[in-house]
Design a protein around this motif. Structure first.
Motif, PDB file in Angstrom:
ATOM      1  N   PRO A  32     -39.747  -8.559   5.015  1.00  0.00           N
ATOM      2  CA  PRO A  32     -40.852  -8.726   4.059  1.00  0.00           C
ATOM      3  C   PRO A  32     -42.148  -9.029   4.809  1.00  0.00           C
ATOM      4  CG  PRO A  32     -38.939 -10.027   3.404  1.00  0.00           C
ATOM      5  CD  PRO A  32     -38.642  -9.475   4.770  1.00  0.00           C
ATOM      6  N   GLY A  33     -43.211  -8.445   4.386  1.00  0.00           N
ATOM      7  CA  GLY A  33     -44.514  -8.695   4.992  1.00  0.00           C
ATOM      8  C   GLY A  33     -44.789  -7.910   6.257  1.00  0.00           C
ATOM      9  N   ALA A  34     -43.760  -7.295   6.855  1.00  0.00           N
ATOM     10  CA  ALA A  34     -43.955  -6.579   8.118  1.00  0.00           C
ATOM     11  C   ALA A  34     -44.803  -5.323   7.948  1.00  0.00           C
ATOM     12  CB  ALA A  34     -42.608  -6.222   8.745  1.00  0.00           C
ATOM     13  N   ASP A  68     -59.789 -13.914  21.288  1.00  0.00           N
ATOM     14  CA  ASP A  68     -59.628 -15.326  20.954  1.00  0.00           C
ATOM     15  C   ASP A  68     -58.142 -15.629  20.740  1.00  0.00           C
ATOM     16  OD1 ASP A  68     -59.478 -17.831  19.744  1.00  0.00           O
ATOM     17  OD2 ASP A  68     -61.143 -17.457  18.371  1.00  0.00           O
ATOM     18  N   GLU A  69     -57.558 -16.341  21.689  1.00  0.00           N
ATOM     19  CA  GLU A  69     -56.117 -16.634  21.616  1.00  0.00           C
ATOM     20  C   GLU A  69     -55.750 -17.434  20.380  1.00  0.00           C
ATOM     21  OE1 GLU A  69     -53.446 -15.434  23.269  1.00  0.00           O
ATOM     22  OE2 GLU A  69     -54.917 -14.108  24.198  1.00  0.00           O
ATOM     23  N   SER A  70     -56.648 -18.277  19.877  1.00  0.00           N
ATOM     24  CA  SER A  70     -56.326 -19.038  18.660  1.00  0.00           C
ATOM     25  C   SER A  70     -56.228 -18.094  17.458  1.00  0.00           C
ATOM     26  CB  SER A  70     -57.342 -20.153  18.412  1.00  0.00           C
ATOM     27  OG  SER A  70     -58.601 -19.634  18.027  1.00  0.00           O
ATOM     28  N   PHE A  71     -57.023 -17.036  17.464  1.00  0.00           N
ATOM     29  CA  PHE A  71     -56.928 -16.035  16.405  1.00  0.00           C
ATOM     30  C   PHE A  71     -55.584 -15.302  16.500  1.00  0.00           C
ATOM     31  CE2 PHE A  71     -57.497 -11.562  15.080  1.00  0.00           C
ATOM     32  CZ  PHE A  71     -57.713 -11.772  13.736  1.00  0.00           C
ATOM     33  N   VAL A  72     -55.211 -14.905  17.697  1.00  0.00           N
ATOM     34  CA  VAL A  72     -53.936 -14.198  17.890  1.00  0.00           C
ATOM     35  C   VAL A  72     -52.782 -15.095  17.439  1.00  0.00           C
ATOM     36  CG1 VAL A  72     -52.416 -13.103  19.583  1.00  0.00           C
ATOM     37  CG2 VAL A  72     -54.900 -12.811  19.766  1.00  0.00           C
ATOM     38  N   ARG A  73     -52.826 -16.369  17.797  1.00  0.00           N
ATOM     39  CA  ARG A  73     -51.772 -17.306  17.374  1.00  0.00           C
ATOM     40  C   ARG A  73     -51.738 -17.452  15.861  1.00  0.00           C
ATOM     41  NH1 ARG A  73     -53.657 -20.084  21.816  1.00  0.00           N
ATOM     42  NH2 ARG A  73     -54.838 -21.543  20.534  1.00  0.00           N
ATOM     43  N   ARG A  74     -52.908 -17.485  15.236  1.00  0.00           N
ATOM     44  CA  ARG A  74     -52.979 -17.634  13.765  1.00  0.00           C
ATOM     45  C   ARG A  74     -52.379 -16.419  13.077  1.00  0.00           C
ATOM     46  NH1 ARG A  74     -52.192 -19.434   9.254  1.00  0.00           N
ATOM     47  NH2 ARG A  74     -53.876 -19.755   7.781  1.00  0.00           N
ATOM     48  N   VAL A  75     -52.710 -15.225  13.551  1.00  0.00           N
ATOM     49  CA  VAL A  75     -52.139 -14.010  12.962  1.00  0.00           C
ATOM     50  C   VAL A  75     -50.628 -14.011  13.167  1.00  0.00           C
ATOM     51  CG1 VAL A  75     -52.073 -11.481  13.079  1.00  0.00           C
ATOM     52  CG2 VAL A  75     -54.271 -12.681  13.132  1.00  0.00           C
ATOM     53  N   ARG A  76     -50.184 -14.432  14.330  1.00  0.00           N
ATOM     54  CA  ARG A  76     -48.742 -14.512  14.605  1.00  0.00           C
ATOM     55  C   ARG A  76     -48.070 -15.486  13.648  1.00  0.00           C
ATOM     56  NH1 ARG A  76     -44.259 -12.343  16.454  1.00  0.00           N
ATOM     57  NH2 ARG A  76     -42.821 -13.794  17.412  1.00  0.00           N
ATOM     58  N   GLN A  77     -48.695 -16.631  13.424  1.00  0.00           N
ATOM     59  CA  GLN A  77     -48.158 -17.613  12.476  1.00  0.00           C
ATOM     60  C   GLN A  77     -48.005 -16.987  11.093  1.00  0.00           C
ATOM     61  OE1 GLN A  77     -50.916 -20.728  11.446  1.00  0.00           O
ATOM     62  NE2 GLN A  77     -49.310 -22.066  10.653  1.00  0.00           N
ATOM     63  N   ALA A  83     -42.723 -12.741   7.362  1.00  0.00           N
ATOM     64  CA  ALA A  83     -41.464 -12.048   7.658  1.00  0.00           C
ATOM     65  C   ALA A  83     -40.256 -12.769   7.090  1.00  0.00           C
ATOM     66  CB  ALA A  83     -41.301 -11.882   9.166  1.00  0.00           C
ATOM     67  N   THR A  84     -40.388 -14.077   6.844  1.00  0.00           N
ATOM     68  CA  THR A  84     -39.256 -14.807   6.289  1.00  0.00           C
ATOM     69  C   THR A  84     -39.053 -14.464   4.821  1.00  0.00           C
ATOM     70  OG1 THR A  84     -40.597 -16.720   5.701  1.00  0.00           O
ATOM     71  CG2 THR A  84     -39.556 -16.731   7.889  1.00  0.00           C
ATOM     72  N   GLY A  85     -40.051 -13.857   4.226  1.00  0.00           N
ATOM     73  CA  GLY A  85     -39.929 -13.452   2.825  1.00  0.00           C
ATOM     74  C   GLY A  85     -40.183 -14.601   1.893  1.00  0.00           C
TER      75      GLY A  85
END
Length: 181
Positions: A32-34, A68-77, A83-85
């Motif tokens: 989900p969400g992928a 911006d690594e904090s942006f990349v981390r936020r998108v990953r979060q 993805a957990t649905g």
């Protein structure tokens, strides 16, 4: 990650793909969400190597976000949470945009009595405090001005008309849920 501000169209596509690959690494494409990853990769196949002024400015801003690594981390979060649905939101986003957006425009404080009346138009007034807190957390997980800006910039690069920002409405909604929990 260093992102050049004047890459070719091919390089721009690769930079976006690399960013999305990092954000969605290890997430099953069927989760989900992928499917959001597909949209985040979307650039026109016939993009010119020399974009117009508006697109060049959009790319420069997007390049700064991607660096911006904090942006990349936020998108990953957000990608991992999506993805957990989990459960579908217990609210309809359209009333949030309409009512909370109206409250933002009118300067209504989320914790005020008027804020409570507006909140009650979005979620049932009898929603328990625990559910309001859970819902506020869910809204906060998926609300980020920088992520919304990513989509706006991708819209410029894809030649789409801009749309009004919804993030302030969702921020207000989460604050109202917490204030009236």
């Amino acid at each position: 990650m260093t992102v050049p501000t004047t890459p070719s169209a091919r390089d721009r596509r690769q930079i976006i793909h690399d960013f999305v690959d990092r954000a969605f690494a290890g997430i099953d494409p069927g989760a989900p969400g992928a499917q959001i990853a597909r949209g985040m990769r979307q650039l026109p196949p016939d993009a010119p190597d020399e974009p117009g002024a508006e697109q060049a400015q959009a790319w420069a801003e997007l390049a700064a976000l991607l660096a911006d690594e904090s942006f990349v981390r936020r998108v990953r979060q957000m990608a991992l949470a999506g993805a957990t649905g989990g459960e579908q939101p217990a609210y309809d986003p359209q009333p949030v945009i309409e009512h909370a957006g109206g409250a933002v425009a009118a300067g209504v404080a989320p914790g005020s009595p008027e804020g409570r009346r507006i909140l009650d138009r979005i979620v049932d007034a009898g929603t328990p405090a625990e559910e309001r807190a859970r819902l506020a957390g869910q809204v906060e997980t998926f609300t980020d001005r920088r992520v919304e800006r990513y989509w706006e910039l991708m819209g410029v690069l894809n030649g789409r008309a801009p749309y009004p920002s919804a993030t302030p409405a969702f921020e207000w909604f989460a604050a109202a849920l917490r204030a009236h929990g």
